[in-house]
Design a protein around this motif. Structure first.
Motif, PDB file in Angstrom:
ATOM      1  N   GLY A 155       4.108   9.741  -0.361  1.00 45.46           N
ATOM      2  CA  GLY A 155       5.253   9.235   0.370  1.00 45.46           C
ATOM      3  C   GLY A 155       4.887   8.473   1.630  1.00 45.46           C
ATOM      4  O   GLY A 155       5.766   8.000   2.353  1.00 45.46           O
ATOM      5  N   LEU A 156       3.588   8.316   1.895  1.00 46.49           N
ATOM      6  CA  LEU A 156       3.157   7.639   3.103  1.00 46.49           C
ATOM      7  C   LEU A 156       3.085   6.130   2.895  1.00 46.49           C
ATOM      8  O   LEU A 156       2.781   5.644   1.812  1.00 46.49           O
ATOM      9  CB  LEU A 156       1.784   8.165   3.543  1.00 46.49           C
ATOM     10  CG  LEU A 156       1.743   9.654   3.918  1.00 46.49           C
ATOM     11  CD1 LEU A 156       0.331  10.051   4.336  1.00 46.49           C
ATOM     12  CD2 LEU A 156       2.739   9.967   5.024  1.00 46.49           C
ATOM     13  N   GLN A 157       3.363   5.422   3.963  1.00 47.37           N
ATOM     14  CA  GLN A 157       3.379   3.966   3.919  1.00 47.37           C
ATOM     15  C   GLN A 157       1.962   3.403   3.898  1.00 47.37           C
ATOM     16  O   GLN A 157       1.109   3.807   4.673  1.00 47.37           O
ATOM     17  CB  GLN A 157       4.130   3.447   5.144  1.00 47.37           C
ATOM     18  CG  GLN A 157       4.157   1.934   5.283  1.00 47.37           C
ATOM     19  CD  GLN A 157       4.962   1.518   6.489  1.00 47.37           C
ATOM     20  OE1 GLN A 157       6.021   2.068   6.775  1.00 47.37           O
ATOM     21  NE2 GLN A 157       4.456   0.544   7.232  1.00 47.37           N
ATOM     22  N   HIS A 158       1.731   2.467   3.010  1.00 45.56           N
ATOM     23  CA  HIS A 158       0.461   1.750   2.942  1.00 45.56           C
ATOM     24  C   HIS A 158       0.731   0.277   3.208  1.00 45.56           C
ATOM     25  O   HIS A 158       1.737  -0.271   2.748  1.00 45.56           O
ATOM     26  CB  HIS A 158      -0.197   1.918   1.570  1.00 45.56           C
ATOM     27  CG  HIS A 158      -0.750   3.289   1.331  1.00 45.56           C
ATOM     28  ND1 HIS A 158      -2.098   3.556   1.277  1.00 45.56           N
ATOM     29  CD2 HIS A 158      -0.133   4.489   1.145  1.00 45.56           C
ATOM     30  CE1 HIS A 158      -2.294   4.845   1.069  1.00 45.56           C
ATOM     31  NE2 HIS A 158      -1.113   5.433   0.988  1.00 45.56           N
ATOM     32  N   MET A 159      -0.180  -0.364   3.942  1.00 47.55           N
ATOM     33  CA  MET A 159      -0.047  -1.788   4.225  1.00 47.55           C
ATOM     34  C   MET A 159      -1.073  -2.566   3.409  1.00 47.55           C
ATOM     35  O   MET A 159      -2.225  -2.146   3.261  1.00 47.55           O
ATOM     36  CB  MET A 159      -0.270  -2.058   5.714  1.00 47.55           C
ATOM     37  CG  MET A 159       0.797  -1.475   6.626  1.00 47.55           C
ATOM     38  SD  MET A 159       2.514  -1.957   6.222  1.00 47.55           S
ATOM     39  CE  MET A 159       2.368  -3.757   6.233  1.00 47.55           C
ATOM     40  N   PHE A 160      -0.612  -3.702   2.884  1.00 47.66           N
ATOM     41  CA  PHE A 160      -1.469  -4.556   2.066  1.00 47.66           C
ATOM     42  C   PHE A 160      -1.502  -5.957   2.661  1.00 47.66           C
ATOM     43  O   PHE A 160      -0.457  -6.547   2.955  1.00 47.66           O
ATOM     44  CB  PHE A 160      -0.947  -4.611   0.635  1.00 47.66           C
ATOM     45  CG  PHE A 160      -0.961  -3.269  -0.058  1.00 47.66           C
ATOM     46  CD1 PHE A 160      -2.063  -2.875  -0.811  1.00 47.66           C
ATOM     47  CD2 PHE A 160       0.116  -2.398   0.056  1.00 47.66           C
ATOM     48  CE1 PHE A 160      -2.090  -1.636  -1.432  1.00 47.66           C
ATOM     49  CE2 PHE A 160       0.105  -1.163  -0.573  1.00 47.66           C
ATOM     50  CZ  PHE A 160      -1.004  -0.772  -1.316  1.00 47.66           C
TER      51      PHE A 160
END
Length: 232
Positions: A75-80
């Protein structure tokens, strides 16, 4: 269906991200770390040898950047950035400084504004940053201005960096916190300020659990949560 939103603003090191993540988990909201989005722009500038304070050069980079958010099984946000997961890379101190400089550029804020608002239009969200309650989500159901004394924030930042295996000297980190406060509050584009209808939450004398309970209480009160909502 109208989705609910909580906007958390405040200076660097106030614990916005940590507390917002915990609150989102308990409430079942989507957590949107807007600082991570700006850090990704800062990283892009550094990787391309562009001064993140150079408005013209950074603005010219934007059309060629692909910046997206994703959420893992945790559920954690990942940045791409251009398809590469940069979630860990954007947490280094030099990227943090670059992000603050890039965030002062109006074109950068315009470039990322729609991404942030779209998330709030499609989910119940908790969003933290510098101008969420004043610019990004002015109609948020609850606005919190989270703050703490500069010394307390510097100590927390040192602890965070050391836990990641990075060197951190208190005096240097404190100076960086004070300088970032000055830069964030004096910039022309969406300066850091408290929304008129925001609730101030000062966590200087509170530990992490105490700070969390303070915010959870505000959420329960202002969102009118039913019995059973907002529990671990």
């Amino acid at each position: 269906m109208k989705y609910r939103s909580i906007a958390i603003d405040g200076p660097a090191g106030a614990g916005k991200s940590t507390l917002a993540k915990a609150l989102a988990r308990v409430l079942g909201f989507l957590y949107v770390d807007t600082g991570a989005i700006y850090r990704t722009v800062g990283l892009a500038a550094l990787e391309r040898g562009v001064d993140p304070a150079d408005g013209v050069a950074v603005s010219e980079l934007l059309p060629g950047l692909s910046i997206t958010m994703g959420y893992g099984e945790d559920g954690l946000q990942h940045m791409f950035l251009d398809g590469a997961d940069v979630t860990e890379a954007i947490r280094h101190n030099e990227v943090s400084a670059a992000a603050s400089k890039a965030a002062a550029i109006p074109a950068v804020r315009d470039f990322l504004l729609e991404m942030q608002r779209r998330a709030a239009a499609e989910h119940d969200v908790i969003m933290d940053g510098r101008d969420i309650g004043t610019v990004v989500l002015p109609g948020a159901d609850l606005k919190i201005y989270l703050t703490a004394a500069a010394e307390a924030r510097a100590e927390r930042r040192c602890r965070e960096l050391r836990e990641r295996g990075q060197a951190a000297e208190f005096d240097q980190v404190l100076a960086e916190v004070v300088e970032r406060d000055r830069r964030d509050s004096q910039r022309e584009a969406a300066p850091l300020r408290q929304a008129e209808d925001a609730v101030v939450a000062d966590t200087t004398s509170l530990d992490l659990e105490g700070s969390f309970q303070l915010l959870l209480g505000l959420a329960r009160k202002h969102l009118g949560l039913t019995e059973g909502e907002g529990h671990e």
